[in-house]
Structures are given as C-alpha cells and as structure tokens.
Write a protein that holds these residues in place. Structure first.
Motif, mmCIF file in Angstrom:
data_model
loop_
_atom_site.group_PDB
_atom_site.id
_atom_site.type_symbol
_atom_site.label_atom_id
_atom_site.label_comp_id
_atom_site.label_asym_id
_atom_site.label_seq_id
_atom_site.Cartn_x
_atom_site.Cartn_y
_atom_site.Cartn_z
ATOM 1 N N ALA A 189 0.989 -1.258 -0.015
ATOM 2 C CA ALA A 189 -0.073 0.115 0.191
ATOM 3 C C ALA A 189 0.792 1.097 0.029
ATOM 4 N N TYR A 190 0.171 2.412 -0.382
ATOM 5 C CA TYR A 190 1.152 3.462 -0.160
ATOM 6 C C TYR A 190 1.445 3.785 0.964
ATOM 7 N N GLY A 191 2.864 4.323 1.309
ATOM 8 C CA GLY A 191 3.581 4.185 2.659
ATOM 9 C C GLY A 191 3.959 2.998 3.192
ATOM 10 N N HIS A 192 3.678 1.850 2.548
ATOM 11 C CA HIS A 192 4.250 0.475 3.132
ATOM 12 C C HIS A 192 3.122 -0.302 3.730
ATOM 13 N N ASP A 193 2.131 0.382 4.720
ATOM 14 C CA ASP A 193 1.122 -0.299 5.452
ATOM 15 C C ASP A 193 0.269 0.558 5.795
ATOM 16 N N ALA A 194 -0.825 0.104 6.593
ATOM 17 C CA ALA A 194 -2.162 0.858 6.797
ATOM 18 C C ALA A 194 -1.690 2.267 7.725
ATOM 19 N N ARG A 195 -0.672 2.380 8.372
ATOM 20 C CA ARG A 195 -0.263 3.527 9.091
ATOM 21 C C ARG A 195 0.807 4.529 8.426
ATOM 22 N N HIS A 196 1.098 4.136 6.982
ATOM 23 C CA HIS A 196 1.765 4.832 6.156
ATOM 24 C C HIS A 196 3.275 5.164 6.783
ATOM 25 N N THR A 197 3.742 4.181 7.416
ATOM 26 C CA THR A 197 4.962 4.585 7.931
ATOM 27 C C THR A 197 6.326 4.635 7.093
ATOM 28 N N SER A 198 6.263 4.092 6.029
ATOM 29 C CA SER A 198 7.146 3.938 4.787
ATOM 30 C C SER A 198 8.302 3.350 5.331
ATOM 31 N N GLN A 199 8.367 2.323 6.497
ATOM 32 C CA GLN A 199 9.417 1.759 6.886
ATOM 33 C C GLN A 199 9.824 0.460 6.331
ATOM 34 N N HIS A 200 10.867 0.380 5.581
ATOM 35 C CA HIS A 200 11.503 -0.838 5.146
ATOM 36 C C HIS A 200 11.316 -2.147 5.941
ATOM 37 N N ASP A 201 11.858 -1.796 7.131
ATOM 38 C CA ASP A 201 11.985 -2.886 8.077
ATOM 39 C C ASP A 201 10.967 -2.862 8.870
ATOM 40 N N ASP A 202 9.850 -3.715 9.371
ATOM 41 C CA ASP A 202 9.143 -3.480 10.271
ATOM 42 C C ASP A 202 9.268 -3.726 11.825
ATOM 43 N N ALA A 203 10.686 -4.172 11.995
ATOM 44 C CA ALA A 203 11.217 -3.867 13.275
ATOM 45 C C ALA A 203 11.383 -2.681 13.826
ATOM 46 N N PHE A 204 11.488 -1.753 12.915
ATOM 47 C CA PHE A 204 11.614 -0.251 13.140
ATOM 48 C C PHE A 204 10.412 0.580 13.576
ATOM 49 N N VAL A 205 9.130 -0.094 13.145
ATOM 50 C CA VAL A 205 7.882 0.467 13.444
ATOM 51 C C VAL A 205 7.671 0.763 14.845
ATOM 52 N N CYS A 206 7.654 1.664 15.201
ATOM 53 C CA CYS A 206 7.208 1.915 16.852
ATOM 54 C C CYS A 206 6.147 1.532 17.104
ATOM 55 N N ASP A 207 5.731 1.425 18.473
ATOM 56 C CA ASP A 207 4.479 0.950 19.058
ATOM 57 C C ASP A 207 3.609 2.458 19.178
ATOM 58 N N ALA A 208 2.287 2.496 19.141
ATOM 59 C CA ALA A 208 1.522 3.623 19.143
ATOM 60 C C ALA A 208 1.961 4.185 20.513
ATOM 61 N N PRO A 209 1.950 5.670 20.478
ATOM 62 C CA PRO A 209 2.358 6.447 21.787
ATOM 63 C C PRO A 209 1.139 6.077 22.865
ATOM 64 N N THR A 210 1.926 6.012 24.048
ATOM 65 C CA THR A 210 0.765 6.119 25.294
ATOM 66 C C THR A 210 0.610 7.350 25.812
ATOM 67 N N ILE A 211 -0.537 7.713 26.039
ATOM 68 C CA ILE A 211 -1.094 8.998 26.826
ATOM 69 C C ILE A 211 -0.892 8.767 28.163
ATOM 70 N N THR A 212 0.063 9.503 28.888
ATOM 71 C CA THR A 212 0.107 9.218 30.288
ATOM 72 C C THR A 212 -0.638 10.470 31.064
ATOM 73 N N VAL A 213 -0.418 11.697 30.545
ATOM 74 C CA VAL A 213 -1.404 12.697 30.965
ATOM 75 C C VAL A 213 -2.591 12.886 30.086
ATOM 76 N N GLN A 214 -3.775 13.061 30.631
ATOM 77 C CA GLN A 214 -4.776 13.707 29.780
ATOM 78 C C GLN A 214 -4.723 15.100 29.469
ATOM 79 N N PRO A 215 -4.749 15.299 28.071
ATOM 80 C CA PRO A 215 -4.758 16.718 27.530
ATOM 81 C C PRO A 215 -5.758 17.499 28.467
ATOM 82 N N VAL A 216 -5.446 18.901 28.530
ATOM 83 C CA VAL A 216 -6.420 19.621 29.085
ATOM 84 C C VAL A 216 -6.924 20.719 27.965
ATOM 85 N N HIS A 217 -8.203 20.925 27.920
ATOM 86 C CA HIS A 217 -8.691 21.729 27.005
ATOM 87 C C HIS A 217 -8.296 23.177 27.158
#
Length: 227
Positions: A189-217
């Motif tokens: 697919a465009y950008g290699h994968d569904a997340r469009h990471t354009s990473q040649h080696d999947d080992a370099f695809v990072c995990d989704a970020p974890t939100i530790t502090v809820q954002p304030v409006h």
C-alpha cells in the motif's frame, strides 16, 4: 535520489537522473528501490544507487497505453510484482503491473486519474481508484466497480472493510469486502502499511504512543504558547 545511513545521517549514495521524480520511492523485499520519474519507472540497486532497469511504454508490447506521467507511489506484491498508476493519453488513468525484472505483465485502462495509489488485499484483489473504484484480480481483470467511490486512495482495515471518499455527495463510505486486510507483502500500500510509516523493516515501526497525562482543553490565542 539520496540514500543515508540511518544511524549517522551520512550520505550513502546519490543517484541523479535527467528531469525529476514524479513519485515517492517504494522498496521491494530484496531492497530494490522503485520510483516514478515522469514517463519511466526506475529500479535502483540499494548498494550503490545504480539503475538496474527502467520501464516505459515504448518498450512495452503493442496495445499498452502510452505513459505520460507516473502518478502514484509504486506498491509491491508478495511475488515481487510492481504496481503503479499513471496518467496516459488525454490525461486518462491506467494501472500497470510489472514483473520484478522490469518486463510488463498487464495494464488496466480507467477513466480520468486522480493521482491515487493502488492497494493490495490479502486475497489478491487490487483496488484502484480512478474515476470509479475498481477491484481487479491478479491478471488485471475487473471483478467489480463502484461509481462515485474514486478520486482518492482507499484505506483497508484488517477485517476487510474498505474506506474511501465519495465525490458525489462529499462523504466518507465504508464497503464490506471479503478480501481480508492488506496483503502480506513487502509494500502492499501507499506508505508501506495501513499506518503509512514507509518503514522498509517492520522492526523499526514503533508502538503507538501511550498517553500518560490527559490533555487539558485550552484555547490558544494566535502567537501564544500552550502551557
């Protein structure tokens, strides 16, 4: 085209071509780099950036539509077949399938192209959005077509749901397909994968970020800095 060492940022090689590139690059399983450059598809050797082969329609068998500009990032199937969309005669669109050695496999002519990329599904279906959304088999034969669902590249979920935009009523649509998610291939697919990471080696695809502090409006005035 530039290649850099990932750990240092030092230039590995530079490949110069006449004219300009018309698409981003994609990488095959062997490391070969594919990119469109006007009316040509170029295959670059990853070791030094030399051109292993180039494809353009003057070298194709009779009956192939003449490529004006390759307009989509190539995608690569599980058997190494390279697929790309192009603007052809009278600004119409076409999808091309090329063997890994650069020899043409087939082409599929569509209506007006809107610079979209093909998408490869797990069952071998190829989705191509031009004036309409076309579903093709591995031989370039049309399986089905949907009006009003072209003009932008679709997205494919793991459960086979196909998402895109409709130009008829300015809406987003979801189609239930039986083809499964993305094909297990190196660049389906465009950008290699569904997340469009354009990473040649999947080992370099990072995990989704974890939100530790809820954002304030907050409402941030122009020129101000968020606290």
């Amino acid at each position: 085209m530039y290649a850099f060492y990932a750990t240092t940022g030092v230039t590995k090689w530079v490949a110069e071509i006449p004219g300009r590139f018309s698409t981003p690059p994609a990488i095959g399983e062997s490391g070969t780099i594919y990119a469109g450059a006007g009316h040509e598809l170029l295959a670059f050797n990853p070791a030094g950036g030399s051109v292993d082969w180039r494809f353009t329609t003057p070298v194709a068998p009779p009956g192939y539509p003449a490529i004006h500009t390759i307009s989509s990032e190539p995608v690569v199937g599980s058997n190494g077949t390279i697929y790309f969309a192009a603007l052809v005669d009278q600004q119409q669109g076409a999808l091309f399938a090329i063997h890994p050695d650069g020899y043409p496999k087939w082409s599929f002519s569509a209506g007006v192209s809107w610079l979209t990329s093909p998408l490869l599904a797990a069952d071998g279906t190829i989705y191509f959005a031009a004036d309409k959304l076309h579903a093709l088999d591995d031989f370039g034969r049309e399986k089905w077509v949907k009006d009003g669902a072209g003009r932008m590249s679709p997205a494919l979920a793991p459960d086979g749901s196909l998402y895109g935009g409709s130009h008829l009523n300015n809406s987003v649509f979801a189609l239930a397909t039986t083809g499964g998610g993305l094909l297990t291939a190196h660049w389906p697919a465009y950008g290699h994968d569904a997340r469009h990471t354009s990473q040649h080696d999947d080992a370099f695809v990072c995990d989704a970020p974890t939100i530790t502090v809820q954002p304030v409006h907050q409402r941030i005035a122009s020129g101000a800095t968020a606290s």
